[in-house]
Write a protein that holds these residues in place. Structure first.
Motif, mmCIF file in Angstrom:
data_model
loop_
_atom_site.group_PDB
_atom_site.id
_atom_site.type_symbol
_atom_site.label_atom_id
_atom_site.label_comp_id
_atom_site.label_asym_id
_atom_site.label_seq_id
_atom_site.Cartn_x
_atom_site.Cartn_y
_atom_site.Cartn_z
ATOM 1 N N VAL A 248 24.414 0.262 -28.702
ATOM 2 C CA VAL A 248 25.401 0.703 -27.711
ATOM 3 C C VAL A 248 25.801 -0.457 -26.803
ATOM 4 O O VAL A 248 26.990 -0.670 -26.526
ATOM 5 C CB VAL A 248 24.855 1.888 -26.888
ATOM 6 C CG1 VAL A 248 25.741 2.157 -25.670
ATOM 7 C CG2 VAL A 248 24.769 3.134 -27.760
ATOM 8 N N LEU A 249 24.819 -1.232 -26.347
ATOM 9 C CA LEU A 249 25.131 -2.378 -25.484
ATOM 10 C C LEU A 249 26.024 -3.386 -26.207
ATOM 11 O O LEU A 249 27.010 -3.882 -25.651
ATOM 12 C CB LEU A 249 23.840 -3.047 -25.017
ATOM 13 C CG LEU A 249 23.026 -2.295 -23.969
ATOM 14 C CD1 LEU A 249 21.623 -2.885 -23.843
ATOM 15 C CD2 LEU A 249 23.727 -2.322 -22.612
ATOM 16 N N ALA A 250 25.682 -3.689 -27.452
ATOM 17 C CA ALA A 250 26.467 -4.662 -28.219
ATOM 18 C C ALA A 250 27.857 -4.122 -28.537
ATOM 19 O O ALA A 250 28.865 -4.813 -28.390
ATOM 20 C CB ALA A 250 25.734 -5.029 -29.507
ATOM 21 N N CYS A 251 27.906 -2.870 -28.979
ATOM 22 C CA CYS A 251 29.169 -2.250 -29.387
ATOM 23 C C CYS A 251 30.141 -2.138 -28.220
ATOM 24 O O CYS A 251 31.323 -2.481 -28.350
ATOM 25 C CB CYS A 251 28.883 -0.867 -29.968
ATOM 26 S SG CYS A 251 30.342 0.095 -30.397
ATOM 27 N N ILE A 252 29.660 -1.687 -27.088
ATOM 28 C CA ILE A 252 30.548 -1.374 -25.971
ATOM 29 C C ILE A 252 30.776 -2.569 -25.047
ATOM 30 O O ILE A 252 31.892 -2.799 -24.567
ATOM 31 C CB ILE A 252 30.006 -0.178 -25.170
ATOM 32 C CG1 ILE A 252 29.769 1.020 -26.091
ATOM 33 C CG2 ILE A 252 30.941 0.182 -24.031
ATOM 34 C CD1 ILE A 252 30.990 1.470 -26.869
ATOM 35 N N LEU A 253 29.724 -3.363 -24.798
ATOM 36 C CA LEU A 253 29.849 -4.456 -23.830
ATOM 37 C C LEU A 253 30.061 -5.821 -24.477
ATOM 38 O O LEU A 253 30.379 -6.787 -23.789
ATOM 39 C CB LEU A 253 28.604 -4.508 -22.938
ATOM 40 C CG LEU A 253 28.291 -3.233 -22.143
ATOM 41 C CD1 LEU A 253 27.070 -3.447 -21.253
ATOM 42 C CD2 LEU A 253 29.487 -2.780 -21.316
ATOM 43 N N GLY A 254 29.885 -5.905 -25.769
ATOM 44 C CA GLY A 254 30.098 -7.174 -26.457
ATOM 45 C C GLY A 254 31.572 -7.553 -26.495
ATOM 46 O O GLY A 254 32.454 -6.691 -26.456
ATOM 47 N N ARG A 255 31.810 -8.846 -26.571
ATOM 48 C CA ARG A 255 33.176 -9.345 -26.716
ATOM 49 C C ARG A 255 33.457 -9.614 -28.188
ATOM 50 O O ARG A 255 32.547 -9.651 -29.008
ATOM 51 C CB ARG A 255 33.349 -10.618 -25.890
ATOM 52 C CG ARG A 255 33.137 -10.387 -24.388
ATOM 53 C CD ARG A 255 32.926 -11.671 -23.621
ATOM 54 N NE ARG A 255 32.522 -11.419 -22.229
ATOM 55 C CZ ARG A 255 31.935 -12.312 -21.454
ATOM 56 N NH1 ARG A 255 31.691 -13.540 -21.905
ATOM 57 N NH2 ARG A 255 31.596 -11.987 -20.212
ATOM 58 N N ASN A 256 34.695 -9.808 -28.495
ATOM 59 C CA ASN A 256 35.112 -9.994 -29.879
ATOM 60 C C ASN A 256 34.351 -11.160 -30.528
ATOM 61 O O ASN A 256 34.208 -12.231 -29.947
ATOM 62 C CB ASN A 256 36.621 -10.266 -29.922
ATOM 63 C CG ASN A 256 37.223 -10.006 -31.281
ATOM 64 O OD1 ASN A 256 36.578 -9.454 -32.170
ATOM 65 N ND2 ASN A 256 38.474 -10.397 -31.459
ATOM 66 N N ARG A 257 33.842 -10.915 -31.748
ATOM 67 C CA ARG A 257 33.119 -11.908 -32.549
ATOM 68 C C ARG A 257 31.813 -12.375 -31.872
ATOM 69 O O ARG A 257 31.474 -13.552 -31.927
ATOM 70 C CB ARG A 257 33.998 -13.124 -32.879
ATOM 71 C CG ARG A 257 35.138 -12.800 -33.821
ATOM 72 C CD ARG A 257 35.778 -14.073 -34.381
ATOM 73 N NE ARG A 257 36.223 -14.989 -33.348
ATOM 74 C CZ ARG A 257 37.367 -14.856 -32.686
ATOM 75 N NH1 ARG A 257 38.172 -13.835 -32.921
ATOM 76 N NH2 ARG A 257 37.700 -15.756 -31.769
ATOM 77 N N GLU A 258 31.087 -11.452 -31.278
ATOM 78 C CA GLU A 258 29.784 -11.797 -30.709
ATOM 79 C C GLU A 258 28.663 -11.115 -31.479
ATOM 80 O O GLU A 258 28.830 -10.022 -32.033
ATOM 81 C CB GLU A 258 29.710 -11.401 -29.232
ATOM 82 C CG GLU A 258 30.560 -12.305 -28.347
ATOM 83 C CD GLU A 258 30.324 -12.075 -26.864
ATOM 84 O OE1 GLU A 258 30.575 -13.018 -26.081
ATOM 85 O OE2 GLU A 258 29.897 -10.961 -26.477
ATOM 86 N N ILE A 259 27.518 -11.796 -31.510
ATOM 87 C CA ILE A 259 26.326 -11.289 -32.193
ATOM 88 C C ILE A 259 25.214 -11.149 -31.162
ATOM 89 O O ILE A 259 24.832 -12.127 -30.517
ATOM 90 C CB ILE A 259 25.873 -12.241 -33.316
ATOM 91 C CG1 ILE A 259 27.010 -12.492 -34.310
ATOM 92 C CG2 ILE A 259 24.649 -11.674 -34.026
ATOM 93 C CD1 ILE A 259 26.690 -13.559 -35.355
#
Length: 402
Positions: A248-259
Protein backbone atom coordinates in the motif's frame (compact mmCIF):
# COMPACT_ATOMS: atom_id res chain seq x y z
CA UNK A 1 -4.22 -23.08 21.14
CA UNK A 2 -1.29 -22.24 18.86
CA UNK A 3 -1.15 -18.54 17.93
CA UNK A 4 0.67 -18.23 14.60
CA UNK A 5 0.78 -14.42 14.63
CA UNK A 6 2.36 -14.47 18.09
CA UNK A 7 4.89 -17.10 16.98
CA UNK A 8 5.86 -14.99 13.95
CA UNK A 9 6.31 -11.91 16.14
CA UNK A 10 8.35 -13.74 18.79
CA UNK A 11 10.49 -16.11 16.75
CA UNK A 12 10.64 -14.97 13.11
CA UNK A 13 10.50 -11.17 12.80
CA UNK A 14 11.31 -10.40 16.49
CA UNK A 15 9.01 -7.38 16.80
CA UNK A 16 5.61 -6.97 18.44
CA UNK A 17 4.32 -4.23 16.16
CA UNK A 18 4.60 -3.69 12.43
CA UNK A 19 7.89 -2.13 11.34
CA UNK A 20 5.81 0.04 9.00
CA UNK A 21 3.43 1.35 11.70
CA UNK A 22 5.12 4.76 11.92
CA UNK A 23 5.06 5.32 8.16
CA UNK A 24 1.43 4.22 7.99
CA UNK A 25 0.47 6.63 10.80
CA UNK A 26 2.45 9.60 9.49
CA UNK A 27 0.96 9.21 6.03
CA UNK A 28 -2.56 8.27 7.13
CA UNK A 29 -4.18 11.45 5.82
CA UNK A 30 -2.48 11.26 2.42
CA UNK A 31 -3.31 7.56 2.08
CA UNK A 32 -6.96 8.31 2.87
CA UNK A 33 -7.10 11.15 0.33
CA UNK A 34 -5.61 9.03 -2.42
CA UNK A 35 -7.66 5.86 -1.81
CA UNK A 36 -11.08 6.96 -0.52
CA UNK A 37 -13.68 6.76 -3.28
CA UNK A 38 -11.31 5.09 -5.76
CA UNK A 39 -12.14 2.12 -7.98
CA UNK A 40 -9.62 -0.66 -7.31
CA UNK A 41 -8.70 -3.83 -9.19
CA UNK A 42 -6.53 -6.45 -7.47
CA UNK A 43 -5.15 -9.28 -9.62
CA UNK A 44 -3.99 -12.36 -7.72
CA UNK A 45 -5.79 -10.97 -4.69
CA UNK A 46 -6.56 -14.30 -3.03
CA UNK A 47 -2.91 -15.11 -2.33
CA UNK A 48 -1.00 -14.28 0.84
CA UNK A 49 0.34 -10.86 -0.18
CA UNK A 50 -2.64 -9.87 -2.32
CA UNK A 51 -5.15 -10.59 0.44
CA UNK A 52 -3.01 -8.72 2.99
CA UNK A 53 -2.88 -5.75 0.61
CA UNK A 54 -6.67 -5.81 0.35
CA UNK A 55 -7.13 -5.85 4.13
CA UNK A 56 -4.85 -2.82 4.50
CA UNK A 57 -6.37 -0.98 1.52
CA UNK A 58 -9.92 -1.34 2.88
CA UNK A 59 -8.97 0.79 5.90
CA UNK A 60 -9.05 3.78 3.53
CA UNK A 61 -12.52 3.18 2.03
CA UNK A 62 -12.24 2.69 -1.73
CA UNK A 63 -15.63 2.89 -3.46
CA UNK A 64 -15.21 -0.29 -5.54
CA UNK A 65 -13.09 -3.40 -5.18
CA UNK A 66 -12.79 -6.06 -7.85
CA UNK A 67 -10.58 -9.09 -7.16
CA UNK A 68 -9.34 -11.53 -9.80
CA UNK A 69 -7.63 -14.83 -9.02
CA UNK A 70 -7.43 -18.28 -10.62
CA UNK A 71 -7.94 -19.95 -7.22
CA UNK A 72 -11.72 -20.10 -6.84
CA UNK A 73 -11.61 -21.66 -3.37
CA UNK A 74 -9.19 -19.03 -2.07
CA UNK A 75 -11.45 -16.27 -3.43
CA UNK A 76 -14.41 -17.75 -1.55
CA UNK A 77 -12.38 -17.83 1.66
CA UNK A 78 -11.20 -14.24 1.10
CA UNK A 79 -14.81 -13.05 0.91
CA UNK A 80 -15.82 -15.03 4.00
CA UNK A 81 -12.83 -13.76 5.97
CA UNK A 82 -13.38 -10.09 5.08
CA UNK A 83 -17.14 -10.21 5.71
CA UNK A 84 -16.70 -12.15 8.98
CA UNK A 85 -13.82 -10.11 10.41
CA UNK A 86 -15.77 -7.04 11.47
CA UNK A 87 -14.42 -3.52 11.75
CA UNK A 88 -13.87 -3.22 7.98
CA UNK A 89 -15.97 -0.98 5.78
CA UNK A 90 -16.70 -3.09 2.72
CA UNK A 91 -17.37 -1.20 -0.54
CA UNK A 92 -20.87 -1.40 -1.97
CA UNK A 93 -19.29 -2.84 -5.11
CA UNK A 94 -17.13 -5.77 -4.04
CA UNK A 95 -16.85 -8.54 -6.62
CA UNK A 96 -14.50 -11.43 -7.24
CA UNK A 97 -13.86 -13.25 -10.51
CA UNK A 98 -12.15 -16.67 -10.67
CA UNK A 99 -10.29 -16.15 -13.92
CA UNK A 100 -6.80 -15.67 -15.37
CA UNK A 101 -5.74 -12.11 -16.19
CA UNK A 102 -4.63 -13.44 -19.58
CA UNK A 103 -8.12 -14.75 -20.38
CA UNK A 104 -10.77 -13.44 -22.74
CA UNK A 105 -13.14 -13.18 -19.77
CA UNK A 106 -10.75 -10.82 -17.99
CA UNK A 107 -10.52 -8.56 -21.05
CA UNK A 108 -14.31 -8.42 -21.32
CA UNK A 109 -14.63 -7.61 -17.62
CA UNK A 110 -11.95 -4.89 -17.72
CA UNK A 111 -13.52 -3.18 -20.71
CA UNK A 112 -17.01 -3.42 -19.22
CA UNK A 113 -15.76 -1.63 -16.09
CA UNK A 114 -13.98 0.90 -18.34
CA UNK A 115 -10.81 0.54 -16.31
CA UNK A 116 -9.94 1.30 -12.67
CA UNK A 117 -8.19 4.06 -10.72
CA UNK A 118 -5.80 1.78 -8.84
CA UNK A 119 -4.58 -1.58 -10.14
CA UNK A 120 -2.34 -3.94 -8.17
CA UNK A 121 -1.05 -7.19 -9.66
CA UNK A 122 0.09 -10.00 -7.35
CA UNK A 123 -0.23 -12.81 -9.86
CA UNK A 124 3.23 -14.31 -10.40
CA UNK A 125 5.33 -17.44 -10.24
CA UNK A 126 7.43 -16.81 -7.13
CA UNK A 127 9.19 -20.11 -6.38
CA UNK A 128 12.74 -20.99 -7.34
CA UNK A 129 11.52 -24.57 -7.74
CA UNK A 130 9.64 -23.36 -10.84
CA UNK A 131 12.79 -23.82 -12.94
CA UNK A 132 13.06 -27.60 -12.59
CA UNK A 133 12.61 -28.22 -16.34
CA UNK A 134 11.70 -26.45 -19.56
CA UNK A 135 7.95 -26.82 -19.03
CA UNK A 136 7.95 -25.22 -15.61
CA UNK A 137 10.34 -22.55 -16.93
CA UNK A 138 7.98 -21.73 -19.80
CA UNK A 139 5.03 -21.45 -17.43
CA UNK A 140 7.05 -19.08 -15.21
CA UNK A 141 8.20 -16.89 -18.11
CA UNK A 142 4.73 -16.80 -19.65
CA UNK A 143 3.14 -15.59 -16.43
CA UNK A 144 5.84 -13.20 -15.21
CA UNK A 145 6.79 -11.64 -18.56
CA UNK A 146 4.84 -12.56 -21.71
CA UNK A 147 1.34 -12.48 -20.26
CA UNK A 148 2.31 -9.49 -18.13
CA UNK A 149 2.99 -7.52 -21.32
CA UNK A 150 -0.42 -8.43 -22.71
CA UNK A 151 -1.96 -7.20 -19.46
CA UNK A 152 -0.14 -3.87 -19.71
CA UNK A 153 -1.37 -3.44 -23.28
CA UNK A 154 -4.95 -3.96 -22.10
CA UNK A 155 -4.51 -1.51 -19.21
CA UNK A 156 -3.21 1.12 -21.65
CA UNK A 157 -6.67 1.16 -23.25
CA UNK A 158 -8.07 2.68 -20.03
CA UNK A 159 -4.96 3.88 -18.15
CA UNK A 160 -5.15 3.70 -14.35
CA UNK A 161 -3.86 6.43 -12.05
CA UNK A 162 -1.55 3.84 -10.49
CA UNK A 163 -0.25 0.41 -11.47
CA UNK A 164 1.64 -1.62 -8.87
CA UNK A 165 3.07 -5.12 -8.99
CA UNK A 166 5.39 -7.12 -6.77
CA UNK A 167 9.01 -7.81 -7.59
CA UNK A 168 11.44 -9.76 -5.38
CA UNK A 169 14.76 -9.36 -3.62
CA UNK A 170 15.95 -12.08 -6.01
CA UNK A 171 15.72 -9.56 -8.87
CA UNK A 172 18.85 -7.83 -7.51
CA UNK A 173 21.83 -9.63 -9.11
CA UNK A 174 19.68 -12.67 -9.99
CA UNK A 175 21.03 -16.23 -9.87
CA UNK A 176 17.78 -18.04 -10.73
CA UNK A 177 15.31 -17.79 -13.60
CA UNK A 178 12.52 -16.61 -11.30
CA UNK A 179 14.63 -13.68 -10.09
CA UNK A 180 15.71 -12.88 -13.65
CA UNK A 181 12.08 -12.92 -14.82
CA UNK A 182 11.17 -10.44 -12.09
CA UNK A 183 14.10 -8.20 -13.04
CA UNK A 184 12.84 -8.20 -16.63
CA UNK A 185 9.34 -7.53 -15.29
CA UNK A 186 10.63 -4.36 -13.60
CA UNK A 187 11.93 -3.07 -16.94
CA UNK A 188 8.74 -4.17 -18.66
CA UNK A 189 6.39 -2.21 -16.39
CA UNK A 190 8.71 0.81 -16.39
CA UNK A 191 8.56 0.85 -20.18
CA UNK A 192 4.85 1.72 -19.81
CA UNK A 193 5.55 4.56 -17.36
CA UNK A 194 4.88 7.13 -20.10
CA UNK A 195 1.29 5.84 -20.26
CA UNK A 196 0.51 5.53 -16.52
CA UNK A 197 2.33 5.67 -13.19
CA UNK A 198 4.03 2.37 -12.29
CA UNK A 199 5.65 1.25 -9.02
CA UNK A 200 6.96 -1.99 -7.56
CA UNK A 201 8.55 -3.43 -4.41
CA UNK A 202 11.35 -5.92 -3.85
CA UNK A 203 10.18 -8.22 -1.12
CA UNK A 204 11.54 -10.15 1.80
CA UNK A 205 10.00 -13.55 2.55
CA UNK A 206 6.50 -13.33 3.98
CA UNK A 207 6.48 -15.51 7.09
CA UNK A 208 4.25 -18.57 6.69
CA UNK A 209 2.81 -17.38 3.38
CA UNK A 210 0.97 -19.88 1.18
CA UNK A 211 3.39 -22.34 -0.39
CA UNK A 212 6.37 -21.23 1.70
CA UNK A 213 8.65 -23.66 3.54
CA UNK A 214 7.57 -22.42 7.01
CA UNK A 215 3.91 -22.90 6.03
CA UNK A 216 4.77 -26.44 4.97
CA UNK A 217 6.12 -27.10 8.48
CA UNK A 218 2.58 -26.65 9.83
CA UNK A 219 1.21 -29.02 7.19
CA UNK A 220 3.86 -31.63 7.93
CA UNK A 221 3.18 -31.45 11.68
CA UNK A 222 -0.56 -31.77 11.12
CA UNK A 223 0.11 -34.95 9.10
CA UNK A 224 2.82 -36.20 11.50
CA UNK A 225 5.42 -36.09 8.77
CA UNK A 226 9.09 -35.16 9.31
CA UNK A 227 10.37 -31.62 8.77
CA UNK A 228 13.22 -30.84 6.41
CA UNK A 229 14.95 -27.72 5.18
CA UNK A 230 18.29 -26.06 4.41
CA UNK A 231 20.65 -25.27 7.27
CA UNK A 232 22.83 -22.81 5.35
CA UNK A 233 20.23 -20.39 3.91
CA UNK A 234 19.29 -17.20 5.72
CA UNK A 235 16.43 -14.96 4.65
CA UNK A 236 14.76 -11.67 5.54
CA UNK A 237 11.17 -12.00 6.78
CA UNK A 238 8.14 -9.75 7.19
CA UNK A 239 4.77 -10.66 8.69
CA UNK A 240 1.69 -11.13 6.47
CA UNK A 241 0.16 -7.79 7.51
CA UNK A 242 3.52 -6.05 6.96
CA UNK A 243 3.55 -7.40 3.41
CA UNK A 244 0.22 -5.66 2.75
CA UNK A 245 1.46 -2.42 4.28
CA UNK A 246 4.61 -2.39 2.12
CA UNK A 247 2.46 -2.72 -0.98
CA UNK A 248 0.00 0.00 0.00
CA UNK A 249 2.81 2.43 0.87
CA UNK A 250 4.64 1.71 -2.39
CA UNK A 251 1.51 1.67 -4.54
CA UNK A 252 -0.05 4.85 -3.20
CA UNK A 253 2.92 6.97 -2.07
CA UNK A 254 5.55 5.84 -4.56
CA UNK A 255 6.47 8.00 -7.52
CA UNK A 256 6.60 6.84 -11.09
CA UNK A 257 9.29 4.17 -11.76
CA UNK A 258 10.26 3.67 -8.11
CA UNK A 259 11.14 0.41 -6.37
CA UNK A 260 10.49 0.07 -2.65
CA UNK A 261 12.27 -2.28 -0.26
CA UNK A 262 12.17 -2.82 3.54
CA UNK A 263 15.03 -1.47 5.64
CA UNK A 264 16.10 -4.75 7.20
CA UNK A 265 19.50 -5.34 8.74
CA UNK A 266 21.45 -8.54 8.08
CA UNK A 267 21.28 -9.46 11.76
CA UNK A 268 17.50 -9.80 11.28
CA UNK A 269 17.91 -12.67 8.83
CA UNK A 270 16.52 -16.04 9.94
CA UNK A 271 17.42 -19.57 8.87
CA UNK A 272 14.74 -22.12 8.05
CA UNK A 273 16.14 -24.77 10.39
CA UNK A 274 15.94 -22.32 13.32
CA UNK A 275 12.30 -21.54 12.51
CA UNK A 276 11.52 -25.27 12.42
CA UNK A 277 13.26 -25.87 15.75
CA UNK A 278 11.47 -22.98 17.47
CA UNK A 279 8.13 -24.10 16.05
CA UNK A 280 8.55 -27.64 17.36
CA UNK A 281 9.67 -26.43 20.79
CA UNK A 282 6.65 -24.08 20.95
CA UNK A 283 4.35 -27.00 20.19
CA UNK A 284 5.94 -29.09 22.95
CA UNK A 285 8.11 -31.42 20.85
CA UNK A 286 11.73 -32.47 21.29
CA UNK A 287 13.77 -32.00 18.11
CA UNK A 288 15.33 -35.26 16.95
CA UNK A 289 18.00 -34.73 14.30
CA UNK A 290 18.31 -37.35 11.55
CA UNK A 291 21.11 -38.01 9.08
CA UNK A 292 18.89 -38.68 6.05
CA UNK A 293 15.38 -38.29 4.70
CA UNK A 294 14.86 -42.05 4.98
CA UNK A 295 15.78 -42.03 8.66
CA UNK A 296 13.45 -39.09 9.34
CA UNK A 297 10.55 -40.78 7.53
CA UNK A 298 11.10 -44.03 9.42
CA UNK A 299 11.21 -42.22 12.78
CA UNK A 300 8.03 -40.27 12.00
CA UNK A 301 6.03 -43.49 12.42
CA UNK A 302 6.65 -43.28 16.17
CA UNK A 303 4.75 -39.98 16.26
CA UNK A 304 1.53 -41.92 15.79
CA UNK A 305 2.21 -43.50 19.17
CA UNK A 306 2.16 -40.05 20.84
CA UNK A 307 5.96 -39.71 20.92
CA UNK A 308 7.25 -36.21 21.69
CA UNK A 309 10.48 -36.77 19.73
CA UNK A 310 9.94 -35.09 16.37
CA UNK A 311 12.24 -36.08 13.47
CA UNK A 312 13.91 -33.41 11.33
CA UNK A 313 16.44 -33.57 8.53
CA UNK A 314 18.42 -30.43 7.80
CA UNK A 315 20.98 -30.35 4.99
CA UNK A 316 23.11 -27.93 3.01
CA UNK A 317 21.48 -26.40 -0.04
CA UNK A 318 22.53 -27.94 -3.36
CA UNK A 319 19.68 -27.06 -5.73
CA UNK A 320 19.72 -24.86 -8.84
CA UNK A 321 19.20 -21.12 -8.44
CA UNK A 322 19.53 -21.01 -4.66
CA UNK A 323 21.14 -17.77 -3.51
CA UNK A 324 22.98 -18.03 -0.20
CA UNK A 325 22.14 -14.46 0.80
CA UNK A 326 19.57 -11.79 0.03
CA UNK A 327 20.01 -8.25 -1.24
CA UNK A 328 17.52 -5.59 -2.26
CA UNK A 329 19.75 -3.12 -4.13
CA UNK A 330 22.62 -3.44 -6.60
CA UNK A 331 25.68 -1.19 -6.49
CA UNK A 332 24.54 0.62 -9.64
CA UNK A 333 21.16 1.73 -8.25
CA UNK A 334 20.47 5.03 -6.49
CA UNK A 335 18.47 4.99 -3.27
CA UNK A 336 16.53 7.42 -1.10
CA UNK A 337 16.78 6.23 2.50
CA UNK A 338 15.35 9.35 4.15
CA UNK A 339 11.80 9.56 2.80
CA UNK A 340 10.41 6.76 4.98
CA UNK A 341 11.46 5.41 8.37
CA UNK A 342 11.06 1.76 7.43
CA UNK A 343 11.41 1.69 3.66
CA UNK A 344 14.15 2.50 1.22
CA UNK A 345 13.32 3.61 -2.32
CA UNK A 346 15.30 2.96 -5.48
CA UNK A 347 14.99 6.19 -7.45
CA UNK A 348 15.92 7.82 -10.77
CA UNK A 349 15.23 4.73 -12.86
CA UNK A 350 15.09 5.74 -16.51
CA UNK A 351 12.50 4.51 -18.99
CA UNK A 352 13.96 1.25 -20.34
CA UNK A 353 14.62 0.84 -24.03
CA UNK A 354 11.34 -0.47 -25.43
CA UNK A 355 13.00 -1.92 -28.52
CA UNK A 356 15.31 -4.09 -26.40
CA UNK A 357 12.42 -5.32 -24.25
CA UNK A 358 10.29 -6.12 -27.29
CA UNK A 359 13.19 -7.98 -28.89
CA UNK A 360 13.60 -10.04 -25.71
CA UNK A 361 9.89 -10.84 -25.56
CA UNK A 362 9.79 -11.79 -29.25
CA UNK A 363 12.84 -14.00 -28.83
CA UNK A 364 11.34 -15.77 -25.81
CA UNK A 365 7.99 -16.22 -27.55
CA UNK A 366 9.64 -17.58 -30.72
CA UNK A 367 11.81 -19.98 -28.72
CA UNK A 368 8.82 -21.36 -26.80
CA UNK A 369 6.98 -21.95 -30.08
CA UNK A 370 9.65 -24.42 -31.21
CA UNK A 371 8.88 -28.12 -30.80
CA UNK A 372 11.95 -28.57 -28.61
CA UNK A 373 13.44 -25.92 -26.36
CA UNK A 374 15.92 -26.29 -23.53
CA UNK A 375 16.28 -24.57 -20.19
CA UNK A 376 19.83 -23.63 -21.20
CA UNK A 377 18.48 -21.71 -24.23
CA UNK A 378 16.21 -19.65 -22.01
CA UNK A 379 19.04 -18.92 -19.58
CA UNK A 380 21.19 -17.79 -22.53
CA UNK A 381 18.44 -15.46 -23.84
CA UNK A 382 17.95 -13.92 -20.41
CA UNK A 383 21.71 -13.44 -20.01
CA UNK A 384 21.83 -11.49 -23.28
CA UNK A 385 19.38 -9.02 -21.80
CA UNK A 386 20.69 -9.16 -18.21
CA UNK A 387 24.50 -9.33 -18.36
CA UNK A 388 24.72 -9.66 -14.54
CA UNK A 389 22.46 -12.75 -14.52
CA UNK A 390 24.77 -15.40 -13.02
CA UNK A 391 22.62 -18.50 -13.11
CA UNK A 392 23.44 -21.20 -10.57
CA UNK A 393 22.89 -24.62 -12.14
CA UNK A 394 23.45 -27.78 -10.09
CA UNK A 395 21.15 -30.16 -11.95
CA UNK A 396 19.07 -30.63 -8.80
CA UNK A 397 15.59 -29.32 -8.02
CA UNK A 398 13.73 -28.70 -4.79
CA UNK A 399 11.15 -31.20 -6.06
CA UNK A 400 13.75 -33.90 -5.38
CA UNK A 401 13.61 -33.15 -1.66
CA UNK A 402 11.04 -33.57 1.09
Amino acid sequence: MFDLDKFISSYVIHRNTSMFLHDMDVNNQELTQRIRGKRVLVIGGAGSIGSSYIRVLLRYEPSELVVVDTNENALAELIRDIRSGGGIKIPNIFKTYPTDFNSTVFCKMFRAYEGFDIIANFSAHKHVRSEKDIFSVESLIQNNILHAKKLLDILAECPPEVYFCVSTDKAANPVNIMGASKRVMEDLIFSYSDKFSVKTARFANVAFSNGSLPASFLSRIQKLQPLSGPMDIRRYFVSPIESGEICVLACILGRNREIFFPKLDKVQMMSFDKIAEDLLHTLGFNVCYCDSEAEAIAMSKSLKQNSKDYPVYFSKSDTSGEKKFEEFVTNTEQTDLSRFASLGVIVNKSIPDKKSINNLINKLDTTFRKEETTKAEIVSILKEYLPNFSHIETGKSLDNKM
